[in-house]
Enzyme design. Structure first.
Site, PDB file in Angstrom:
ATOM      1  N   GLU A  63     -13.648  -8.943  75.377  1.00 24.94           N
ATOM      2  CA  GLU A  63     -14.868  -9.080  76.196  1.00 24.94           C
ATOM      3  C   GLU A  63     -15.404  -7.673  76.371  1.00 24.94           C
ATOM      4  OE1 GLU A  63     -16.150 -11.879  76.621  1.00 24.94           O
ATOM      5  OE2 GLU A  63     -14.431 -13.066  76.022  1.00 24.94           O
ATOM      6  N   CYS A  97     -19.944  -5.270  83.831  1.00 19.91           N
ATOM      7  CA  CYS A  97     -20.459  -5.593  82.496  1.00 19.91           C
ATOM      8  C   CYS A  97     -21.663  -6.526  82.627  1.00 19.91           C
ATOM      9  CB  CYS A  97     -19.364  -6.239  81.675  1.00 19.91           C
ATOM     10  SG  CYS A  97     -18.544  -7.532  82.574  1.00 19.91           S
TER      11      CYS A  97
END
Ligand code: NAD
Length: 550
Positions: free
Chosen positions: A302, A336
Site C-alpha cells: 500500500e 496517505c
C-alpha cells in the site's frame, strides 16, 4: 459440518467482535482521567530515554552502533536510541523465524487468536496511555490523532482480524457423494517480510500481526521514525503471550536488511506500506531473485496517494470547507489519504475559498502536549526539506498564488505552516505529485465543465488511493462513481477522503497507490495463507471400469 483437522470448535464468525467489541474513542476532555494519564505518561517518556533493541527469538540485542530517537517537534531532545542491525543479526533473525515456523503454524488457531485478542485488550487499557503518548512524542501526532491511530485503529485491526480469520476458516467446499472435502488454510511455507511506514503506529503493528495471526512467522522492519512505538508494540505482543521468534524485529539500514531478506530462499511474502518508489524497488528485487525462491512470493504493498476532493456545483460550502481543512491538514497532511488537490466550481469559489482560508488562519501549531494545537511538526528533516521545496516552487511560479501559509521553520521542530495554493493550471506540479505535508492546492473550474473535469481528475496523477465527491445531486454522484471508477480505491461521498475505520472502510488503492489488498479486511488476510485442499474418499472404488463400459 465440523472439520476436526482444523480444530475449529467455535464457528461463530463474530469471534473477535461480538460482546468483546467494546472499543471507544476517548474524548480527552480537560480534567478527564484519560487526559491526565496521557499527560503524565508523555512527560515521563519525554524526559527519559529508552534503548530499542533488536528482537531476535528470546534475545533483545542492544548493538553498539545506535541512532538517536528525536521527537519531530523538539528535535534536540533525545528520547532514546535504536540499535543498528549487522548482516549477521538479520541472518540470525531469519534463521530463528524458520526454526520456530512449524510450532507456530501448528499452534491451534484459537490460541493464536487469544494472543492477539489479549494484545488488543492490553492496548485498550493497560498500555493505552503509553502507546498514545509514545505516538505523540515519536511521530508528533496531536492527542486525538494518536488516539485514533495507536489505540483505536490498532485495537480494531487486532479484533477484526480474528473475526475475519474465523470467516475464512469457515469457508469450506461442499462434500460430494462418499467424499468429504476440506480446505486447510495453511500459513505460507517460508517467512513474511513486513516493512512499515512512520505515519501509523497501527499499520506497523498490523502488518506483522495480520500475517502472524494466520500462522506465519514475520521479520518486521519498522520505519526509523516509528521505532519509539514499535518497541511498545513488541512489548505488548510479548506480554500477550506471543512466543519468541514469531515476530522478529530488526532495525537499521533498510536496503541491507531488505537485500538479505529478499535473497533468502524461504522468503514467501512482502507486506509493505510506504512510498511508491521504495515498493517498486522492492518488487524489482523480488523479480530479479525469483529463481532463488521456493515459493512465488505474495507481494502486498500500500503506497502513495494524490488524493482529491471534487466539489460539484451543488456542494455544501461548510461541508466542503471542513472536508478540505481536516482532509489536508490533520496530522500535518502526512496521511496517505490526505486531501491534496481540490476542484472547486466557480459559482461557489469565492465563498468556499474564503471560508477555507479564514478557518485555516485559526489553526494553532506547536507541541502535541499543548492540546490547543491542531497541528504539530512534520516527521523529519528530509520531509521538511521536501515539503518546503514544493512551497518554494509555488512561490516562484506564475501559475499559482499562495493564499495562506508558505512559511516553515526547523529551529525547534520541523514546523511547516498549513499552506493553501490556488493554481490556474490543473496539471500544476502540486496537483500531480505526492507532497506528504500540509500543502493543499485548489483549482477553480467552470461549473458547466464539471463532467469534463472528471476526466482530468482521473488523469492528473499516477495514484489512485482515495478521493471524495461532494454534491447534493444524486445523479452527479452516480455519474462520478462511474467516471472515477479506477481513480480511487476508497471513494467518499460528502466527506473528506481520509479517516478510514477498520471494519467500515477497508483501505487500499490501485494504480501507483498499491495492490489494493485492503488492510483491515478479509481480503488482506487471504494473502497470507496457502490453502490445501484435502479430499477424503470414504469408500474408494475397487476396480477401474466405468458403468458406461458395460
Ligand atoms: P518510506 O517509503 O520512506 O518508508 C517505508 C518503509 O520502507 C520504512 O520502513 C523504510 O525504512 C523502508 N525503506 C526506505 N527505503 C528503503 C529501501 N531503499 N529499501 C528497503 N526499504 C526501504 O515511507 P514513509 O515515509 O515511512 O511513509 C510515507 C509513505 O507511505 C507515503 O508515500 C504514504 O503515502 C505511504 N503510505 C501509504 C499507505 C497506504 O495505505 N496506501 C499508508 C501509510 C503510508
Amino acid at each position: 459440518f465440523f472439520h476436526a483437522e482444523d480444530g475449529i470448535r467455535d464457528r461463530s464468525p463474530s469471534r473477535g467482535l461480538g460482546d468483546v467489541y467494546k472499543r471507544q474513542i476517548l474524548g480527552y476532555h480537560k480534567g478527564s482521567k484519560e487526559r491526565l494519564d496521557v499527560e503524565k505518561t508523555y512527560n515521563q517518556m519525554f524526559n527519559s530515554k529508552v534503548d530499542v533493541p533488536q528482537y531476535i527469538g528470546s534475545e533483545e540485542i542492544l548493538t553498539e552502533s545506535r541512532k538517536d530517537i528525536l521527537p519531530p517537534h523538539d528535535h534536540k531532545n533525545i528520547v532514546g536510541t535504536f540499535s543498528q542491525a549487522s548482516e549477521k543479526h538479520v541472518n540470525d533473525a531469519i534463521e530463528n523465524l524458520i526454526q520456530n515456523k512449524s510450532s507456530w503454524s501448528n499452534t491451534p488457531w484459537e490460541k493464536r487468536c487469544d494472543i492477539f485478542l489479549k494484545a488488543a485488550d492490553l492496548l485498550a487499557d493497560k498500555y493505552r496511555a503509553k502507546i498514545t503518548a509514545g505516538t505523540m512524542i515519536g511521530q508528533s501526532k496531536n492527542i486525538f490523532q494518536a488516539e485514533i491511530d495507536a489505540a483505536c485503529e490498532f485495537i480494531d485491526f487486532l479484533r477484526f482480524n480474528v473475526s475475519y480469520l474465523t470467516e475464512i476458516y469457515n469457508e469450506q467446499p461442499i462434500d460430494g457423494p462418499g467424499k468429504s472435502n476440506h480446505l486447510e488454510y495453511r500459513a505460507l511455507e517460508g517467512f513474511v517480510y513486513a516493512v512499515t511506514p512512520f505515519n501509523f503506529t497501527a499499520i506497523g503493528g498490523n502488518l506483522c500481526a495480520s500475517a502472524a495471526l494466520m500462522g506465519n512467522v514475520v521479520l518486521w522492519k519498522p520505519s526509523d521514525n516509528q521505532i519509539f512505538t514499535a518497541k511498545i508494540t513488541m512489548d505488548i505482543f510479548k506480554e500477550a503471550g506471543l512466543p519468541d521468534g514469531v515476530i522478529n524485529l530488526v532495525t537499521g539500514d533498510p536496503e541491507m536488511i531488505s537485500d538479505i531478506a529478499l535473497k533468502h530462499p524461504e522468503f514467501s511474502g512482502l507486506h509493505f506500506t510506504g512510498s511508491t518508489s521504495v515498493f517498486r524497488d522492492l518488487w524489482k528485487k523480488i523479480g530479479n531473485n525469483i529463481s532463488l525462491y521456493r515459493d512465488y512470493p505474495r507481494i502486498v504493498g500500500e503506497t502513495g496517494g494524490k488524493d482529491f476532493i471534487f466539489c460539484h456545483p451543488t456542494a455544501d460550502i461548510d461541508a466542503s470547507a471542513t472536508a478540505i481543512i481536516r482532509g489536508a491538514f490533520e496530522f500535518q497532511g502526512q496521511k496517505c489519504s490526505a486531501a491534496s488537490r481540490i476542484y472547486i466550481p466557480e459559482s461557489i469559489s469565492d465563498n468556499l475559498i474564503n471560508k477555507v482560508v479564514e478557518e485555516t488562519k485559526t489553526i494553532k501549531m506547536g507541541s502535541p502536549i499543548d492540546f490547543n494545537n491542531f497541528m504539530t511538526a512534520v516527521i523529519h528533516k528530509d520531509a521538511f526539506k521536501r515539503i518546503s521545496s514544493y512551497i518554494d516552487y509555488a512561490k516562484n511560479s506564475d501559475e499559482c498564488k499562495i493564499l495562506h501559509g508558505g512559511n516553515y521553520d526547523d529551529t525547534v521542530g520541523y514546523f511547516v505552516q498549513p499552506t493553501i495554493i490556488l493554481t490556474t493550471n490543473h496539471q500544476f506540479k502540486t496537483m500531480q505529485e505526492e507532497i506528504f505535508g500540509p500543502v493543499v492546492t485548489l483549482y477553480v473550474y467552470n461549473d458547466n465543465d464539471w463532467k469534463k473535469m472528471l476526466d482530468i481528475v482521473d488523469n492528473t496523477s499516477d495514484y489512485a488511493l482515495t478521493g471524495a465527491f461532494i454534491s447534493k445531486d444524486e445523479e452527479s454522484i452516480d455519474h462520478a462513481l462511474k467516471k472515477l471508477k479506477y481513480s480511487a480505491g476508497n471513494f467518499y461521498v460528502n466527506d473528506k477522503p481520509s479517516g478510514a475505520v477498520v471494519g467500515q472502510q477497508p483501505f487500499g488503492g490501485c494504480r501507483a497507490s498499491g495492490t489494493d489488498d485492503k488492510a483491515g479486511s478479509k481480503l488482506n488476510l487471504l494473502r497470507w495463507v496457502s490453502p490445501r485442499l484435502v479430499s477424503r474418499t470414504h469408500n474408494p472404488p475397487t476396480d477401474y471400469p466405468y458403468e458406461y463400459m458395460d
